[in-house]
Design an enzyme around this catalytic site. Structure first.
Site, short mmCIF file in Angstrom:
data_model
loop_
_atom_site.label_atom_id
_atom_site.label_comp_id
_atom_site.label_asym_id
_atom_site.label_seq_id
_atom_site.Cartn_x
_atom_site.Cartn_y
_atom_site.Cartn_z
N HIS A 326 33.60 36.90 39.38
CA HIS A 326 33.30 37.20 40.78
C HIS A 326 34.17 36.42 41.77
O HIS A 326 34.36 36.87 42.89
CB HIS A 326 31.82 36.94 41.08
CG HIS A 326 30.94 38.02 40.56
ND1 HIS A 326 30.53 38.06 39.25
CD2 HIS A 326 30.40 39.11 41.16
CE1 HIS A 326 29.78 39.13 39.08
NE2 HIS A 326 29.68 39.79 40.21
N GLY A 327 34.62 35.28 41.37
CA GLY A 327 35.46 34.54 42.31
C GLY A 327 35.84 33.17 41.78
O GLY A 327 35.19 32.62 40.89
#
Lengths: 477, 338
Positions: A326-327
């Site tokens: 996700h990041g």
């Protein structure tokens, strides 16, 4: 082009008309049109990054051809490696390079070594995590001989870049989507009409629900050090609604748009906040990513065929990697890890596949036990969302500490009640529609009722929605 | 496909009709109650000539209380919250065009503060249901090279003027439910008695940081489009025989400090260079930003004066205008000692 922009309102009808009236003569022409439209759709944001999609498509197309031509195990592995290195290399460089560099400098700092902090200031290309995973799934499936390699470059390039799901999924499998580019498509009136309903519902979720939460969430999370505990609880509740409305709204628009062009994409959300345990939540939240990680990470790690300890390791690893997808921030890693932890008791009790049906099926309200399970699962999800939304791990812990230490101060709660009411009303509608594919599946209602609902929703979205300000949250992933 | 398109066509036609109907109801019931619409009505009814016309955003609106001038009919406060130079330009032009020459204001106050030139202001949400009566969307689209965006706004303002007006609906509804009277306007201005001195110092600093971060988060601190419209505002004043006076309204020290930390250091020189273009006919400027440093009781938040502040400032402004020979608007020094 953003779905929630005026440009899209022009783009979609133009592409639709060209697709069904001008390019309908041959499949190849339709696919070429889709490639062109998809590249315009993506290049509208930054045309330079189109080259990444082209490189990724080209490499995987050639690797697929190579895999079809050789039976030699070593050579096949080499080809797969080429695809993995290219796709994960692009992803790693654009998404994680600065993060690893920063983390390395921090690590040196902890052992007393000082290093200059610098970064390349790399811009994250929108949707890179989605399309690289989609093309990777193709190569891996061809390598595993689950699907034949694609010999039609136009169909393959169209598959990788298909604009409705290019920048934020659903992450489609080649097995289900690629054949749709290889066979003739006919216009299905029923599907198109329901597609329009799904698009409208997607806009309601995004523009009316999620974007109206966004400002409050931003304020609460940015001032969390001084706000009362109940406001912080409301803040994370609003974020839960925001991220769900934002992402599932995007998915609804993507699915509906694809149906207008004769495609059927996989469902990405199935009312996750009515799940009775975390395992059910993950079968209902971002389904295309969860199943991707299940098929390409969890199962290759050994899945549930190993012993208890092995399963535990596989679960934690899969969730943690999924968080990291996700990041490039430790907060996402913690979010993934926490969800992995939630899973362990279910795994030990062997109840992870317990709830496969719709909750309170054929009943208006859930039973007491079901309601308790839903609330508990939702509370666990909220706890995890704090880590997902926080700026840093420290911020997440401060946020949680703020909830505890200022729990009795109700200042400011009354101002948030209207927006909390909006969130609850949205959940109530979702609850009533929970056995449908999407919240606006009302095809059986009389025409006058349906049109009145559509008009009312459009007017309300126009009046209370927020336009052109909020990108989709998942664009950054 | 054809059958589908026919259905879509019928649906869109019906939607346009419904939307137009909602727009008409919205404009009659909601827009007409907004402060800006009521300012318009007041402006139409005030005695002519008004000597000082105040234009600009909330800083100006909050700072100038027309009742504080010696003659109560001297000034009209036509500023409004969130107003950008391009809005001011089109409105000012329309207002001055409509006035007979002998009734035009002698002095027009225009704001000259850093945030007015920041990109954030250009992108600030606009109440199109009201502003469509002034904005020339096509001209704006050409100048900003955003024909699609501005054209879309024009269409939307005609077909669905209620779009993005949820806050107005909510405010009206809340006021109706709570039985609150609407804001009372006197020559465009309304009172506000909030007092910043009751807010803890740390919170004030936090507010100042938050406000300035928001104001200077955009691409430019000197947005070329806004600079152009600022110059056009000056020009339109001169073309109509009015004297443009540039005012930097009082702010708190905390706000000024927070802004200084963010603002492009070359801002001041750039503005001086901009104003130097008007050397042939120098512009009158009043920099009052630091006049009330340390006097939080005159503010209602970090960058807006409350009613006490507006009274005090307006008297000083009147004195200054007199000193500059910019009209018979007060007697220098007789109201407030500097």
């Amino acid at each position: 082009v953003l779905f929630n922009s005026l440009e899209f309102l022009v783009f979609l009808p133009v592409v639709f008309a060209l697709y069904w009236f001008v390019a309908r003569r041959t499949l190849r022409l339709q696919n070429l049109l889709l490639i062109g439209a998809s590249y315009v759709f993506y290049g509208w944001w930054d045309w330079r990054f189109l080259s990444l999609i082209v490189v990724s498509s080209l490499v995987d197309f050639l690797v697929g051809l190579g895999l079809a031509r050789t039976e030699a195990s070593g050579r096949r592995k080499l080809l797969l490696l080429a695809s993995l290195v290219t796709n994960l290399g692009l992803l790693g460089f654009f998404k994680y390079f600065d993060f690893f560099l920063d983390s390395f400098v921090d690590l040196l700092g902890t052992v007393g070594l000082q290093a200059n902090r610098w970064s390349l200031g790399i811009i994250l290309p929108v949707g890179i995590s989605f399309y690289t995973f989609q093309t990777l799934s193709y190569t891996i499936d061809v390598y595993r001989r689950k699907i034949p390699s694609c010999r039609d470059p136009i169909a393959f390039f169209a598959f990788v870049s298909f604009f409705p799901q290019l920048v934020a999924g659903p992450i489609e499998r080649a097995k289900s989507l690629l054949p749709q580019f290889q066979r003739e498509r006919t216009f299905d009136l029923t599907a198109a009409r329901d597609g329009c309903r799904q698009i409208l519902w997607g806009f309601v979720k995004k523009v009316l629900i999620a974007d109206n939460m966004a400002g409050h969430v931003e304020t609460i999370f940015s001032q969390s050090d001084s706000l009362p505990g109940p406001v912080l609880v409301i803040g994370v509740f609003l974020f839960a609604i925001q991220i769900y409305g934002d992402f599932s709204g995007y998915s609804d628009i993507a699915l509906g748009t694809a149906r207008l062009f004769g495609f059927s994409l996989m469902r990405n959300f199935a009312y996750p906040y009515f799940s009775r345990n975390i395992a059910e939540f993950w079968r209902r939240w971002h389904i295309s990513l969860s199943s991707w990680f299940r098929d390409y990470v969890y199962i290759p790690l050994g899945g549930s065929r190993t012993g208890s300890l092995g399963r535990l390791r596989n679960i934690i690893l899969t969730f943690t990697i999924s968080g990291f997808w996700h990041g490039a921030n430790w907060t996402f890693v913690a979010w993934g890890f926490l969800n992995g932890l939630y899973y362990i008791p279910l795994m030990l009790a062997k109840s992870e596949r317990k709830y496969l049906d719709t909750v309170a099926n054929n009943r208006l309200l859930p039973g007491l036990r079901e309601a308790g399970q839903i609330l508990l699962t939702f509370a666990l999800t909220l706890l995890a969302w704090v880590f997902f939304r926080a700026r840093s791990l420290g911020h997440a812990f401060e946020y949680l500490a703020g909830i505890g230490s200022r729990a009795l101060d109700l200042t400011g709660v009354d101002r948030l009640l209207p927006v909390v009411g909006l969130g609850l009303a949205f959940l109530a509608v979702e609850w009533l529609q929970r056995d449908r594919q999407h919240g606006l599946e009302i095809a059986r209602k009389p025409l006058a009722v349906r049109w009145a609902v559509y008009y009312a929703l459009i007017v309300v979205v126009l009046a209370f929605g927020s336009f052109g300000k909020q990108e989709f949250i998942y664009f950054q992933f | 496909v054809k059958s589908f398109l026919i259905r879509v066509g019928v649906f869109v036609g019906g939607l346009a009709a419904v939307s137009l109907l909602v727009s008409v109801v919205f404009e009659r019931m909601v827009v007409s109650q907004t402060i800006v619409a009521r300012q318009d009505r007041q402006w139409e009814s005030v005695e002519r000539p008004t000597r000082v016309l105040v234009c600009g955003d909330s800083h100006a609106w909050r700072a100038v209380d027309p009742r504080a001038f010696v003659g109560e009919d001297v000034c009209f406060n036509y500023a409004s919250g969130g107003e950008s130079y391009f809005q001011t330009y089109y409105k000012l032009k329309a207002v001055l065009d409509r006035e007979e020459a002998r009734h035009r204001p002698a002095v027009v106050l225009l704001p000259l503060e850093p945030h007015c030139f920041s990109t954030y202001r250009e992108q600030y949400p606009i109440n199109h249901a009201y502003w469509k009566r002034y904005l020339d969307y096509l001209d704006l689209g050409q100048r900003s090279r955003e024909m699609a965006r501005r054209g879309g706004q024009m269409v939307l303002s005609r077909l669905a003027s209620y779009a993005s007006s949820g806050s107005q609906f909510r405010a009206l509804l809340t006021n109706a439910i709570r039985g609150r009277p609407g804001v009372r306007l006197t020559r465009g201005y309304s009172l506000d008695w909030k007092n910043l001195s009751r807010v803890p110092a740390e919170v004030v600093r936090q507010q100042a940081r938050g406000r300035t971060r928001h104001q200077f988060a955009g691409r430019h601190h000197r947005d070329p489009l806004l600079i152009r419209y600022f110059e056009d505002c000056v020009e339109v004043c001169r073309e109509h025989g009015c004297i443009p006076v540039l005012v930097a309204y009082p702010v708190t020290r905390e706000y000024a400090d927070a802004r200084a930390a963010l603002l492009d250091p070359a801002w001041s020189e750039a503005v001086e260079a901009l104003l130097a273009r008007h050397r042939s006919e120098p512009l009158h400027r009043l920099d009052a930003q630091d006049w009330f440093y340390g006097r939080r009781e005159l503010f209602y938040d970090v960058d807006h004066l409350n009613s006490d502040g507006a009274q005090t400032f307006t008297k000083l402004l009147a004195a200054w205008l007199c000193e500059q020979g910019l009209g018979d608007v007060g007697r220098p020094g007789d109201e407030v000692a500097r």
